[in-house]
Design a protein around this motif. Structure first.
Motif, PDB file in Angstrom:
ATOM      1  N   HIS A  26       0.844  -1.204   0.000  1.00 45.18           N
ATOM      2  CA  HIS A  26       0.000   0.000   0.000  1.00 45.18           C
ATOM      3  C   HIS A  26       0.873   1.246   0.000  1.00 45.18           C
ATOM      4  N   GLY A  27       1.916   1.241   0.803  1.00 46.94           N
ATOM      5  CA  GLY A  27       2.822   2.386   0.870  1.00 46.94           C
ATOM      6  C   GLY A  27       3.564   2.636  -0.434  1.00 46.94           C
ATOM      7  N   PHE A  28       3.923   1.568  -1.147  1.00 42.59           N
ATOM      8  CA  PHE A  28       4.628   1.701  -2.417  1.00 42.59           C
ATOM      9  C   PHE A  28       3.683   1.902  -3.605  1.00 42.59           C
ATOM     10  N   GLY A  29       2.379   1.874  -3.348  1.00 36.26           N
ATOM     11  CA  GLY A  29       1.411   2.147  -4.415  1.00 36.26           C
ATOM     12  C   GLY A  29       0.902   0.927  -5.154  1.00 36.26           C
ATOM     13  N   ALA A  30       0.878  -0.228  -4.514  1.00 38.59           N
ATOM     14  CA  ALA A  30       0.333  -1.427  -5.167  1.00 38.59           C
ATOM     15  C   ALA A  30      -1.130  -1.193  -5.540  1.00 38.59           C
ATOM     16  N   SER A  31      -1.534  -1.748  -6.663  1.00 36.82           N
ATOM     17  CA  SER A  31      -2.917  -1.623  -7.114  1.00 36.82           C
ATOM     18  C   SER A  31      -3.832  -2.606  -6.400  1.00 36.82           C
ATOM     19  N   PHE A  32      -3.287  -3.760  -6.018  1.00 35.44           N
ATOM     20  CA  PHE A  32      -4.045  -4.735  -5.246  1.00 35.44           C
ATOM     21  C   PHE A  32      -3.081  -5.706  -4.591  1.00 35.44           C
ATOM     22  N   CYS A  33      -3.589  -6.482  -3.641  1.00 36.62           N
ATOM     23  CA  CYS A  33      -2.795  -7.536  -3.018  1.00 36.62           C
ATOM     24  C   CYS A  33      -3.608  -8.817  -3.070  1.00 36.62           C
ATOM     25  N   PHE A  34      -2.935  -9.943  -2.866  1.00 38.51           N
ATOM     26  CA  PHE A  34      -3.635 -11.213  -3.010  1.00 38.51           C
ATOM     27  C   PHE A  34      -2.939 -12.324  -2.239  1.00 38.51           C
TER      28      PHE A  34
END
Length: 175
Positions: A26-34
């Motif tokens: 989230h801090g690095f700007g990910a579009s989503f996690c899984f």
């Protein structure tokens, strides 16, 4: 930075590590996690102090065959194997989903077969899932981001400046 990326893990056994990975993503700007083969409850992720799962999509796939990535998104496995590409030599895809293995094992053969690339962090042993993910995400933004070049030396010029010596123009080589 152009493109997008996602961060995830297979068979995660330590919810705190995934919470830290999601928070860092989230801090690095990910579009989503899984996650793959590991269902997590949002309430269990106490290490995710930025409430990442309320700020970006989270996908929980039961098995590798369930993974559905956007068109042209390349799956990049992060695994310490002999034939993996070392991270400093890897050219990150513009659209990528990075996947790490479980804390006490490796990515499954099914996931490895699905990966477009397998990369490794050049260390002598495996790192914590959240730490390894953070290193890869940092490398991604450092190489794909729009940052000024690093100086040749601390306080020094970014590029060597030409100097004149006996009427000829030569380049100064910094120490």
């Amino acid at each position: 930075m152009r493109g997008y990326f996602a961060i995830g893990a297979e068979k995660i056994s330590k919810v705190k590590n995934f919470g830290n990975l999601a928070r860092t993503g989230h801090g690095f700007g990910a579009s989503f996690c899984f996650t793959v083969a590991s269902r997590l409850q949002h309430d269990d992720m106490v290490s995710d102090t930025s409430n990442s799962l309320t700020n970006m999509p989270y996908y929980a796939w039961d098995k590798p065959q369930d993974i559905t990535l956007p068109d042209r998104c390349q799956l990049v496995g992060i695994e310490l194997t002999d034939d993996a590409i070392e991270l400093p030599s890897f050219r990150h895809p513009t659209q990528a989903a990075y996947i790490l293995g479980p804390e006490r094992a490796s990515l499954s053969p099914e996931i490895m077969d699905m990966c477009d690339h397998i990369i490794k962090i050049p260390t002598s042993f495996c790192l914590n899932v959240a730490t390894a993910g953070a290193i890869v995400m940092y490398d991604r933004i450092a190489t794909l981001g729009r940052f000024a070049p690093r100086p040749v030396r601390v306080g020094g010029p970014v590029e060597p400046k030409p100097i004149h010596i006996q009427g000829a123009q030569k380049r100064r080589t910094p120490i």
